[in-house]
Design a protein around this motif. Structure first.
Motif, mmCIF file in Angstrom:
data_model
loop_
_atom_site.group_PDB
_atom_site.id
_atom_site.type_symbol
_atom_site.label_atom_id
_atom_site.label_comp_id
_atom_site.label_asym_id
_atom_site.label_seq_id
_atom_site.Cartn_x
_atom_site.Cartn_y
_atom_site.Cartn_z
ATOM 1 N N THR A 293 0.840 -1.206 0.000
ATOM 2 C CA THR A 293 0.000 0.000 0.000
ATOM 3 C C THR A 293 0.872 1.252 0.000
ATOM 4 O O THR A 293 0.656 2.184 -0.782
ATOM 5 C CB THR A 293 -0.921 0.028 1.241
ATOM 6 N N GLY A 294 1.870 1.264 0.897
ATOM 7 C CA GLY A 294 2.735 2.436 0.992
ATOM 8 C C GLY A 294 3.583 2.621 -0.246
ATOM 9 O O GLY A 294 3.762 3.742 -0.732
ATOM 10 N N ARG A 295 4.091 1.520 -0.768
ATOM 11 C CA ARG A 295 5.031 1.606 -1.897
ATOM 12 C C ARG A 295 4.295 1.794 -3.232
ATOM 13 O O ARG A 295 4.647 2.666 -4.024
ATOM 14 C CB ARG A 295 5.875 0.319 -1.928
ATOM 15 N N THR A 296 3.262 0.995 -3.470
ATOM 16 C CA THR A 296 2.636 0.981 -4.800
ATOM 17 C C THR A 296 1.239 1.596 -4.810
ATOM 18 O O THR A 296 0.871 2.276 -5.767
ATOM 19 C CB THR A 296 2.544 -0.469 -5.317
ATOM 20 N N GLY A 297 0.472 1.346 -3.733
ATOM 21 C CA GLY A 297 -0.892 1.864 -3.706
ATOM 22 C C GLY A 297 -0.908 3.381 -3.813
ATOM 23 O O GLY A 297 -1.698 3.960 -4.566
ATOM 24 N N SER A 298 -0.007 4.022 -3.071
ATOM 25 C CA SER A 298 0.048 5.485 -3.125
ATOM 26 C C SER A 298 0.438 5.942 -4.533
ATOM 27 O O SER A 298 -0.085 6.941 -5.041
ATOM 28 C CB SER A 298 1.048 6.016 -2.095
ATOM 29 N N ALA A 299 1.354 5.202 -5.157
ATOM 30 C CA ALA A 299 1.793 5.570 -6.512
ATOM 31 C C ALA A 299 0.641 5.422 -7.504
ATOM 32 O O ALA A 299 0.477 6.254 -8.416
ATOM 33 C CB ALA A 299 2.971 4.701 -6.935
ATOM 34 N N ILE A 300 -0.159 4.370 -7.334
ATOM 35 C CA ILE A 300 -1.316 4.172 -8.226
ATOM 36 C C ILE A 300 -2.279 5.352 -8.092
ATOM 37 O O ILE A 300 -2.720 5.934 -9.084
ATOM 38 C CB ILE A 300 -2.050 2.846 -7.891
ATOM 39 N N ALA A 301 -2.599 5.719 -6.839
ATOM 40 C CA ALA A 301 -3.553 6.815 -6.620
ATOM 41 C C ALA A 301 -3.003 8.119 -7.195
ATOM 42 O O ALA A 301 -3.730 8.881 -7.845
ATOM 43 C CB ALA A 301 -3.849 6.969 -5.133
ATOM 44 N N ALA A 302 -1.704 8.372 -6.971
ATOM 45 C CA ALA A 302 -1.112 9.620 -7.461
ATOM 46 C C ALA A 302 -1.080 9.641 -9.000
ATOM 47 O O ALA A 302 -1.385 10.667 -9.620
ATOM 48 C CB ALA A 302 0.292 9.789 -6.907
ATOM 49 N N GLU A 303 -0.744 8.495 -9.595
ATOM 50 C CA GLU A 303 -0.648 8.439 -11.061
ATOM 51 C C GLU A 303 -2.027 8.658 -11.708
ATOM 52 O O GLU A 303 -2.176 9.475 -12.616
ATOM 53 C CB GLU A 303 -0.078 7.087 -11.494
ATOM 54 N N LEU A 304 -3.027 7.944 -11.191
ATOM 55 C CA LEU A 304 -4.365 8.110 -11.785
ATOM 56 C C LEU A 304 -4.927 9.501 -11.487
ATOM 57 O O LEU A 304 -5.619 10.089 -12.325
ATOM 58 C CB LEU A 304 -5.324 7.021 -11.278
ATOM 59 N N GLY A 305 -4.626 10.017 -10.285
ATOM 60 C CA GLY A 305 -5.075 11.371 -9.943
ATOM 61 C C GLY A 305 -4.471 12.402 -10.876
ATOM 62 O O GLY A 305 -5.149 13.331 -11.330
ATOM 63 N N HIS B 89 -11.011 9.135 -9.189
ATOM 64 C CA HIS B 89 -12.012 10.163 -8.892
ATOM 65 C C HIS B 89 -11.409 11.354 -8.152
ATOM 66 O O HIS B 89 -12.131 12.093 -7.473
ATOM 67 C CB HIS B 89 -13.161 9.549 -8.082
ATOM 68 N N ALA B 90 -10.115 11.542 -8.265
ATOM 69 C CA ALA B 90 -9.469 12.673 -7.583
ATOM 70 C C ALA B 90 -9.953 13.986 -8.183
ATOM 71 O O ALA B 90 -10.103 14.086 -9.401
ATOM 72 C CB ALA B 90 -7.955 12.566 -7.732
ATOM 73 N N PRO B 91 -10.180 14.996 -7.332
ATOM 74 C CA PRO B 91 -10.498 16.317 -7.896
ATOM 75 C C PRO B 91 -9.346 16.792 -8.792
ATOM 76 O O PRO B 91 -8.185 16.587 -8.427
ATOM 77 C CB PRO B 91 -10.627 17.206 -6.649
ATOM 78 N N PRO B 92 -9.655 17.384 -9.960
ATOM 79 C CA PRO B 92 -8.607 17.682 -10.939
ATOM 80 C C PRO B 92 -7.741 18.887 -10.579
ATOM 81 O O PRO B 92 -7.751 19.898 -11.261
ATOM 82 C CB PRO B 92 -9.391 17.922 -12.228
ATOM 83 N N MET B 93 -6.990 18.786 -9.504
ATOM 84 C CA MET B 93 -6.046 19.853 -9.122
ATOM 85 C C MET B 93 -4.975 19.228 -8.235
ATOM 86 O O MET B 93 -5.122 18.090 -7.779
ATOM 87 C CB MET B 93 -6.786 20.958 -8.371
ATOM 88 N N ALA B 94 -3.903 20.008 -7.996
ATOM 89 C CA ALA B 94 -2.753 19.449 -7.260
ATOM 90 C C ALA B 94 -3.166 18.966 -5.880
ATOM 91 O O ALA B 94 -2.799 17.860 -5.449
ATOM 92 C CB ALA B 94 -1.663 20.501 -7.162
ATOM 93 N N THR B 95 -3.957 19.767 -5.150
ATOM 94 C CA THR B 95 -4.369 19.345 -3.809
ATOM 95 C C THR B 95 -5.289 18.128 -3.895
ATOM 96 O O THR B 95 -5.305 17.307 -2.979
ATOM 97 C CB THR B 95 -5.117 20.479 -3.073
ATOM 98 N N SER C 122 -3.016 15.035 -3.997
ATOM 99 C CA SER C 122 -2.423 14.708 -2.690
ATOM 100 C C SER C 122 -3.490 14.182 -1.733
ATOM 101 O O SER C 122 -3.267 13.229 -0.987
ATOM 102 C CB SER C 122 -1.707 15.922 -2.106
ATOM 103 N N GLN C 123 -4.666 14.785 -1.789
ATOM 104 C CA GLN C 123 -5.765 14.341 -0.929
ATOM 105 C C GLN C 123 -6.182 12.908 -1.291
ATOM 106 O O GLN C 123 -6.382 12.063 -0.410
ATOM 107 C CB GLN C 123 -6.946 15.299 -1.103
ATOM 108 N N ALA C 124 -6.263 12.634 -2.575
ATOM 109 C CA ALA C 124 -6.652 11.292 -3.026
ATOM 110 C C ALA C 124 -5.622 10.255 -2.593
ATOM 111 O O ALA C 124 -5.975 9.147 -2.179
ATOM 112 C CB ALA C 124 -6.808 11.275 -4.548
#
Lengths: 256, 248
Positions: A108-120, A221-227, A230-232
């Motif tokens: 989760t820490g290594r890849t899950g966060s990367a997945i969320a950030a990449e799709l966001g 489904h991340a809001p389309p902005m930098a914050t 990070s929030q996603a």
């Protein structure tokens, strides 16, 4: 009082609606995963990012977890003159519980966060809209292969975590604290049954699904902005941890 | 035929489109202008159903695409090419792979034919030697060109341009305008451009539509548009802060 009840009710409805959206997202991703044409090259690519690239962190955490179990197990068992059971205690703890849960946390820490950030980021930079506009289903292209890859990679990473963890506890127990090598392995052989391995496998499989599902959902489904990105990412990691622990409780209760 | 009828759209209670009616001339370039945040991109994204309206219809070749299921919608989207504001290239792929992407995903074209076609499109947009670069290695203008090459690779009948020159210097902006004009003449697509870059964008436009206060205020050829007596149009063209357009 009425407004408090109203707000509470609205909050509860929003949460339930959110869960409904998450489950419907999962179902559509699973349906598209089995709808041809299969995206084999994408699945292999994501097995590499989820599995191969998490290998070092999973191996390292497995090794130190095993060594800590060697110390703690020896300390506890010595109180009952049962040091010879160190092998079985360490192996049972790792196979049934620590292996699946801790390797899921690491992934989760290594890849899950990367997945969320990449799709966001893809959402924020309109890359997901671009896929839609090219008549390419973004769930099938971006989410389904990651979920399949998570289902394949997670049990393998857990198995590696378990083996290295047992090796770590062996090093501490046998080489450092003087437990007999024979009793370490004999205890392990006598106490471990197929069900222990199976329950660990089922847990790791379901954790692979939870991580990829939640992280993909949050990123997608991340809001389309930098914050928003990070929030996603934060929400994806925290929610994955919570889901893993809650689901672990139910699975343990069912498969004990 | 591309026609928008009585289109309404709101976000979080704020009404952006309040009954837009507009018909686009086939094989021509229509530019939608309007102040920042007035809903131009929202209107553009309704044309290929990236957004669905609260009410109203969007007709493509006589089919109301707001009522279509996913499969039918994807068939309609094959008629479109889209150049997004930031080009929206897939940043994990090279420029060549980005342009080849729709062909690989949506057709059974062989790799040798894909290479020929992609190389030809990259040449047409002036990126003949850039195929191996990643999007992050390109300048803003180059990214737009690569985005245009991808938008044109499936020989679309309709191409949507979302602020194609925003963020570019005047020289680059002119070169992108010329590229749009040249490719439109070459391929004969219907171009729909959202832009702020006036008056330069008028040079490539057959028609200009002004969106203000959630409705289409004026649609006419560029010369007639500039000569319009509409106070909204004149305020926008002259860049005045006082007038019917509210400055937020």
């Amino acid at each position: 009082m009425v407004s408090f009840l109203g707000r509470t009710g609205r909050f509860a409805i929003d949460q339930i609606a959110g869960l409904g959206r998450m489950f419907s997202f999962l179902i559509s991703a699973l349906v598209f995963a089995f709808r041809p044409p299969a995206k084999i090259y994408l699945i292999i690519h994501h097995i590499k990012t989820i599995g191969v690239e998490s290998l070092s962190v999973v191996a390292l955490s497995g090794f130190f977890t095993g060594m800590v179990m060697g110390f703690q197990g020896y300390y506890s068992l010595r109180k009952f003159n049962a040091e010879s059971f160190l092998g079985s205690a360490a192996a049972l703890g790792l196979l049934r519980e620590l292996g699946p849960v801790l390797s899921a946390f690491m992934v989760t820490g290594r890849t899950g966060s990367a997945i969320a950030a990449e799709l966001g980021t893809m959402r924020a930079t309109e890359q997901i809209d671009a896929l839609e506009s090219m008549a390419i289903n973004p769930v099938k292209y971006l989410v389904s292969p990651r979920i399949i890859a998570g289902l394949i990679a997670m049990p393998l990473l857990t198995a590696i975590f378990d083996v290295i963890g047992i090796f770590g506890s062996y090093l501490v127990g046998v080489n450092l604290l003087g437990v007999s090598s024979g009793s370490f392995f004999a205890g392990m052989e006598n106490s471990i049954v197929f069900h222990d391995v199976y329950s660990g496998f089922v847990k790791s499989l379901s954790f692979g699904l939870i991580i990829t599902w939640i992280c993909c959902y949050k990123g997608f489904h991340a809001p389309p902005m930098a914050t928003g990105v990070s929030q996603a990412t934060t929400e994806a990691v925290v929610l994955s941890f919570v889901f893993i622990l809650v689901w672990d409780y139910f699975l343990t209760a069912i498969m004990l | 035929m591309i026609k928008v009828a009585n289109l309404h759209k709101s976000f979080h209670g704020q009404q952006v489109l309040k009954g837009v009616n507009l018909e686009f001339a086939l094989g021509k370039i229509t530019t939608i202008v309007g102040s920042s945040g007035c809903g131009k991109t929202v209107l553009l994204k309704h044309l290929n159903a990236l957004y669905l309206p609260d009410s109203g219809e969007v007709f493509i070749d006589g089919v109301d695409i707001t009522k279509l299921g996913q499969r039918e919608l994807y068939e309609i989207r094959r008629k479109f090419g889209v150049l997004f504001q930031g080009a929206a290239l897939l940043d994990s792929m090279t420029v060549f792979d980005n342009v080849a992407f729709p062909l690989r995903e949506k057709t059974r074209t062989g790799e040798s034919d894909i290479k020929k076609k992609v190389d030809a499109r990259l040449e047409q947009v002036g990126l003949g030697q850039m195929g191996r670069k990643l999007p992050a290695e390109l300048s803003g203008g180059m990214r737009k060109r690569a985005g245009l090459a991808r938008a044109l690779i499936m020989d679309p009948q309709i191409v949507l341009f979302d602020e194609p020159t925003t963020g570019l210097d005047p020289v680059l902006a002119t070169s992108i305008h010329q590229l749009i004009s040249r490719t439109q003449k070459q391929f004969g697509y219907t171009g729909i451009v959202v832009s702020h870059t006036i008056p330069q964008v008028f040079d490539i436009s057959d028609y200009v539509a002004m969106l203000a206060n959630g409705v289409i205020e004026n649609v006419s050829p560029p010369k007639a548009f500039c000569a319009s007596e509409s106070p909204v149009v004149q305020q926008f063209i002259q860049g005045k802060t006082e007038g019917p357009i509210q400055v937020l």
